[in-house]
Design an enzyme around this catalytic site. Structure first.
Site, mmCIF file in Angstrom:
data_model
loop_
_atom_site.group_PDB
_atom_site.id
_atom_site.type_symbol
_atom_site.label_atom_id
_atom_site.label_comp_id
_atom_site.label_asym_id
_atom_site.label_seq_id
_atom_site.Cartn_x
_atom_site.Cartn_y
_atom_site.Cartn_z
ATOM 1 N N ASP A 44 0.880 -1.166 0.000
ATOM 2 C CA ASP A 44 0.000 0.000 0.000
ATOM 3 C C ASP A 44 0.916 1.214 0.000
ATOM 4 O O ASP A 44 1.569 1.509 1.005
ATOM 5 C CB ASP A 44 -0.893 -0.021 1.243
ATOM 6 C CG ASP A 44 -1.773 1.217 1.361
ATOM 7 O OD1 ASP A 44 -1.643 2.141 0.529
ATOM 8 O OD2 ASP A 44 -2.587 1.270 2.301
ATOM 9 N N TYR A 77 -5.947 15.668 -9.962
ATOM 10 C CA TYR A 77 -5.145 14.675 -10.668
ATOM 11 C C TYR A 77 -4.045 15.309 -11.515
ATOM 12 O O TYR A 77 -2.864 14.934 -11.413
ATOM 13 C CB TYR A 77 -6.048 13.802 -11.552
ATOM 14 C CG TYR A 77 -5.285 12.817 -12.397
ATOM 15 C CD1 TYR A 77 -4.795 11.642 -11.835
ATOM 16 C CD2 TYR A 77 -5.049 13.052 -13.747
ATOM 17 C CE1 TYR A 77 -4.073 10.729 -12.600
ATOM 18 C CE2 TYR A 77 -4.333 12.149 -14.519
ATOM 19 C CZ TYR A 77 -3.847 10.994 -13.945
ATOM 20 O OH TYR A 77 -3.139 10.098 -14.702
#
Length: 238
Positions: A61, A161
């Site tokens: 992760d 983004y």
């Protein structure tokens, strides 16, 4: 085998990441499949092995310091070094209710996107550096996007983004400056508009086509470019 090269691909359980893992595997790399989801990671490893690729799973992760440290320990125990790191894991972030309209920007979305797309790449890179430094010709590839190009300003307006990829490009250049007198070569690559979950599979390019630039940058010769931003057909303007 001692001369077998090892590559870690983050977010490698599907899409472009899996295609990068497959492409490097076909070039005789041992592939470490980095992914959060246990079931998807196991399925990806099985898929690669069925194609004759030497692959193993790494629980990873990229938003967790502990997970990244544990992943580095897993690779050290399994192969002892790392020749290639592809920082592919990334998220687009929510876009509903104006979350990525700059005039109504949801800063929690920005934080979430940066944590994966930028901080995640830094976490993983720095944790893997001791293993990369053991390799003869280490390569790092940061998977970016031309949406992060301040010159091109491509794609839909996504004010979390797109800037995350701009910052990833900048941090890539910073690493390149730091590595200038070393054998570590780092670059950023853009896969193009690829049919993946991110695009709703509404694109003409395949994951394999999107993976090509990563494979190209991961296998550069020692006199290859450093600190650049590329797609298959050449340099992308900053």
């Amino acid at each position: 085998m001692e001369d077998t090269k090892t590559a870690l691909v983050t977010g490698a359980n599907k899409g472009i990441g899996l295609a990068i893992a497959r492409g490097l595997g076909h070039l005789d790399f041992t592939v470490a499949v980095g992914a959060r989801d246990d079931d998807r990671r196991r399925a990806a490893v099985a898929d690669l092995r069925s194609a004759g690729i030497d692959a193993f799973g790494v629980s990873l992760d990229v938003t967790s310091d502990d997970s990244v440290v544990a992943a580095a320990a897993t690779i050290e125990q399994t192969t002892g070094r790392l020749d290639v790191l592809v920082n592919n894991a990334g998220i687009g972030g929510r876009t509903d209710h104006g979350a990525q309209d700059p005039t109504t920007l949801d800063l929690d979305v920005v934080r979430s996107v940066l944590d994966t797309n930028v901080f995640g790449a830094v976490r993983v890179t720095n944790a893997m550096l001791p293993l990369l430094r053991r390799a003869e010709s280490p390569r790092i590839v940061n998977m970016s996007s031309d949406m992060g190009s301040l010159t091109l300003q491509t794609g839909p307006q996504m004010a979390a983004y797109a800037p995350s990829k701009t910052m990833l490009n900048s941090i890539t250049a910073q690493y390149a400056r730091r590595f200038v007198d070393t054998n570590i070569i780092i670059n950023a690559g853009c896969p193009g508009y690829v049919a993946t979950d991110f695009t709703g599979h509404n694109a003409l390019r395949t994951p394999e086509q999107g993976a090509a630039i990563a494979i190209q940058l991961a296998t550069l010769s020692d006199d290859g470019p450093r600190g650049g931003f590329f797609r298959e057909d050449g340099v992308i303007p900053w």
